[in-house]
Enzyme design. Sequence first.
Site, mmCIF file in Angstrom:
data_model
loop_
_atom_site.group_PDB
_atom_site.id
_atom_site.type_symbol
_atom_site.label_atom_id
_atom_site.label_comp_id
_atom_site.label_asym_id
_atom_site.label_seq_id
_atom_site.Cartn_x
_atom_site.Cartn_y
_atom_site.Cartn_z
ATOM 1 N N GLU A 159 0.838 -1.212 0.000
ATOM 2 C CA GLU A 159 0.000 0.000 0.000
ATOM 3 C C GLU A 159 0.867 1.254 0.000
ATOM 4 O O GLU A 159 0.541 2.255 -0.643
ATOM 5 C CB GLU A 159 -0.914 0.024 1.240
ATOM 6 C CG GLU A 159 -1.946 -1.088 1.286
ATOM 7 C CD GLU A 159 -1.442 -2.317 2.029
ATOM 8 O OE1 GLU A 159 -0.236 -2.637 1.903
ATOM 9 O OE2 GLU A 159 -2.237 -2.964 2.725
ATOM 10 N N THR B 179 18.348 -38.996 -3.784
ATOM 11 C CA THR B 179 18.085 -38.274 -5.034
ATOM 12 C C THR B 179 19.342 -37.549 -5.506
ATOM 13 O O THR B 179 19.616 -37.481 -6.708
ATOM 14 C CB THR B 179 16.904 -37.289 -4.825
ATOM 15 O OG1 THR B 179 15.748 -38.062 -4.482
ATOM 16 C CG2 THR B 179 16.616 -36.472 -6.061
HETATM 17 N N1 NAP Z 1 9.835 -38.769 -10.286
HETATM 18 C C1 NAP Z 1 10.071 -37.975 -9.277
HETATM 19 O O1 NAP Z 1 9.295 -37.038 -9.035
HETATM 20 C C2 NAP Z 1 11.277 -38.209 -8.401
HETATM 21 C C3 NAP Z 1 11.632 -37.251 -7.437
HETATM 22 C C4 NAP Z 1 12.738 -37.476 -6.648
HETATM 23 C C5 NAP Z 1 13.451 -38.670 -6.799
HETATM 24 N N2 NAP Z 1 13.098 -39.572 -7.752
HETATM 25 C C6 NAP Z 1 13.818 -40.821 -7.927
HETATM 26 O O2 NAP Z 1 13.843 -41.493 -6.677
HETATM 27 C C7 NAP Z 1 15.026 -42.268 -6.584
HETATM 28 C C8 NAP Z 1 15.715 -41.934 -5.252
HETATM 29 O O3 NAP Z 1 14.880 -42.381 -4.213
HETATM 30 P P1 NAP Z 1 15.313 -42.263 -2.709
HETATM 31 O O4 NAP Z 1 14.178 -42.788 -1.909
HETATM 32 O O5 NAP Z 1 16.658 -42.902 -2.512
HETATM 33 O O6 NAP Z 1 15.520 -40.698 -2.538
HETATM 34 P P2 NAP Z 1 15.314 -39.739 -1.318
HETATM 35 O O7 NAP Z 1 14.142 -40.109 -0.521
HETATM 36 O O8 NAP Z 1 15.344 -38.350 -1.877
HETATM 37 O O9 NAP Z 1 16.626 -39.934 -0.457
HETATM 38 C C9 NAP Z 1 16.714 -40.976 0.490
HETATM 39 C C10 NAP Z 1 17.863 -40.667 1.416
HETATM 40 O O10 NAP Z 1 17.567 -39.531 2.181
HETATM 41 C C11 NAP Z 1 18.164 -39.638 3.443
HETATM 42 N N3 NAP Z 1 17.090 -39.674 4.434
HETATM 43 C C12 NAP Z 1 15.922 -40.298 4.369
HETATM 44 N N4 NAP Z 1 15.215 -40.107 5.493
HETATM 45 C C13 NAP Z 1 15.979 -39.351 6.269
HETATM 46 C C14 NAP Z 1 15.819 -38.830 7.549
HETATM 47 N N5 NAP Z 1 14.702 -39.047 8.243
HETATM 48 N N6 NAP Z 1 16.797 -38.093 8.066
HETATM 49 C C15 NAP Z 1 17.901 -37.866 7.348
HETATM 50 N N7 NAP Z 1 18.121 -38.341 6.125
HETATM 51 C C16 NAP Z 1 17.160 -39.082 5.597
HETATM 52 C C17 NAP Z 1 18.891 -40.958 3.477
HETATM 53 O O11 NAP Z 1 20.222 -40.685 3.084
HETATM 54 P P3 NAP Z 1 21.562 -41.325 3.739
HETATM 55 O O12 NAP Z 1 22.167 -42.056 2.631
HETATM 56 O O13 NAP Z 1 22.391 -40.194 4.155
HETATM 57 O O14 NAP Z 1 21.141 -42.171 4.883
HETATM 58 C C18 NAP Z 1 18.160 -41.738 2.418
HETATM 59 O O15 NAP Z 1 18.923 -42.751 1.864
HETATM 60 C C19 NAP Z 1 15.878 -41.900 -7.780
HETATM 61 O O16 NAP Z 1 15.759 -42.890 -8.752
HETATM 62 C C20 NAP Z 1 15.266 -40.620 -8.268
HETATM 63 O O17 NAP Z 1 15.439 -40.455 -9.655
HETATM 64 C C21 NAP Z 1 12.025 -39.357 -8.552
#
Ligand code: NAP
Length: 524
Positions: free
Chosen positions: A150, A320
């Site tokens: 504003e 990711t």
């Molecule tokens: N199509 C889509 O929209 C989309 C979006 C994103 C990802 N993706 C795909 O998903 C796949 C990856 O999946 P993702 O499940 O591994 O990925 P994510 O969920 O992004 O990452 C998982 C990681 O996050 C950390 N994490 C999880 N929970 C946690 C918590 N409570 N506190 C701290 N850290 C935590 C851990 O890492 P640490 O290793 O450090 O323990 C775990 O291994 C890939 O293929 C990617 O291309 C697709």
Amino acid sequence: MFQVLTGTSVAGNNGWLTTDVVSGVPQRSPAWGAYSGSWPAQKRSSFEAQSLHLPSSNEYRLEPSWFGGGARKRAAQRGRCPNCYSPQQTTRQSPRCAVSDETYMDRCIQLALMARPSPNPPVGCVVVDPDTGRIVGEGFHPRAGYPHAEQYALQATFTTLRNASSHQNQHLAATVSEPVAALPGSARGMHVYVTLEPCNHYGRTPPCTESLIQAQVSRVVIGTRDPDPRTAGSGAERLRRAGIEVQFGPRAAECLKLYEGFQHRIHHQTPLGILKYAMSLDGKIATETGDARWVSSATSRRYVHELRARCDAVVVGAGTVRRDDPALTVRLEESIDVPELGYGQPLRVVMCTSAARLWRDRPDAKLWDTSVAPTVLAVSSAGEVSSSKELDAAEREAILALRSRGVQIAYLDALLPLPPTRALMQWLYDYGCTTVLWECGGTLATSAVRESAVHKILVFVAPKLVGGRSSPTPIAADLGVRNMEEALALRLGRMEVIGSGQDVLIEAYLDSNKLSPDAASGTT
Ligand SMILES: NC(=O)c1ccc[n+]([C@@H]2O[C@H](COP(=O)([O-])OP(=O)(O)OC[C@H]3O[C@@H](n4cnc5c(N)ncnc54)[C@H](OP(=O)(O)O)[C@@H]3O)[C@@H](O)[C@H]2O)c1
């Protein structure tokens, strides 16, 4: 000393520049929220855009993804009024025509979308001369600590009216020693349109209600009521008591949507968490090999960049980062960076349980380049604390290396007993975030949903089949649902076909985020 620079339409220049009072040299205005000269060239409107029928279709690109209303956009594209669908009128049209209030409010929404004021709400305001229907001043609240929309709009009004009366068609700049809003009668008889109820309390700036009363405006049209208890209805009441006509409502639903995150922050003391993912028709977010480039169409991905631009932070998990190495920046044709204001790119956040592991796996991750956008590494032991001295040393080394690259470290264990994802939301709340976009994979998404860090889900469903027993899914782990009747029930928001049928966008709310419909209606 408060310097006001008027916007000038420079011949041969399709944008807006300001003229320095002393040197006469065109420059960018320090009055960032003011319409005049305050926005990068790509976002500026031409002088003609101040006429009654706004906005032009390309300026309103955000509309379909945020507010629905494809019909209005199509009407605008065909050169018709987005409200009554009649052919466009001239600037001489009466403001009391059937379309005026909604159209002016559309312009306010457009202005509000340029703001990055978290933790404050984004507000847009226009001042209209009721005799001509012409917008004589515009403004938005650019950033917390800056004057409100504003104030900027009243300031621009003062300059416009002053120039119109004494120096028609000249590009003048004015210098005043006080904010012009304090000048009595500086916008006498004008009509004001604003997306949010004017504030009625002293904060870092004086109450806008006071400025409007001082300026002697005759009518204030408000998009939606301020959920901030310091104002909540009292702003409108104070204006009415001062004899100003107050009206709530044009584009109430759109304005309420604009304040979804702000309202959530006020009511729940946490940012609004939005989980966004793209999946195939058979519910896969990547192939069995982990490839996810790309699940959705280019049009949907553009939406995502617009969505990111409206969020304060974007969160992914270490998985990711390892698999995709995302940049998580906003990449649109038009720049959103205004370095002088310190906004532009959202905060990029990676959650991990071990900085050392992630650093070892991805020493060259795009997210570690903090020259393009800020990055936070949120470390949570998540039950995985290592007792190994070697790892501790590696952890320290990784953290030092990341810090030297400008990465900020957030230790979520310090926020125990909050579960990790809620601890992150608390950290982001304290940082000043209003809306947080979760763009993670299924592992972290499960924790975020289970721990109530997510309040709304946006899914892009692509008409594709991916198959594969081990292909990742959006919610990868257990939510504790054993029978179908225990499944988390979401409230459907809206559905939209993207482009010419490339994808379908579905919006749904988790139960904890019930928005009060009363908030939109105000106190009419
Ligand atoms: N199509 C889509 O929209 C989309 C979006 C994103 C990802 N993706 C795909 O998903 C796949 C990856 O999946 P993702 O499940 O591994 O990925 P994510 O969920 O992004 O990452 C998982 C990681 O996050 C950390 N994490 C999880 N929970 C946690 C918590 N409570 N506190 C701290 N850290 C935590 C851990 O890492 P640490 O290793 O450090 O323990 C775990 O291994 C890939 O293929 C990617 O291309 C697709």
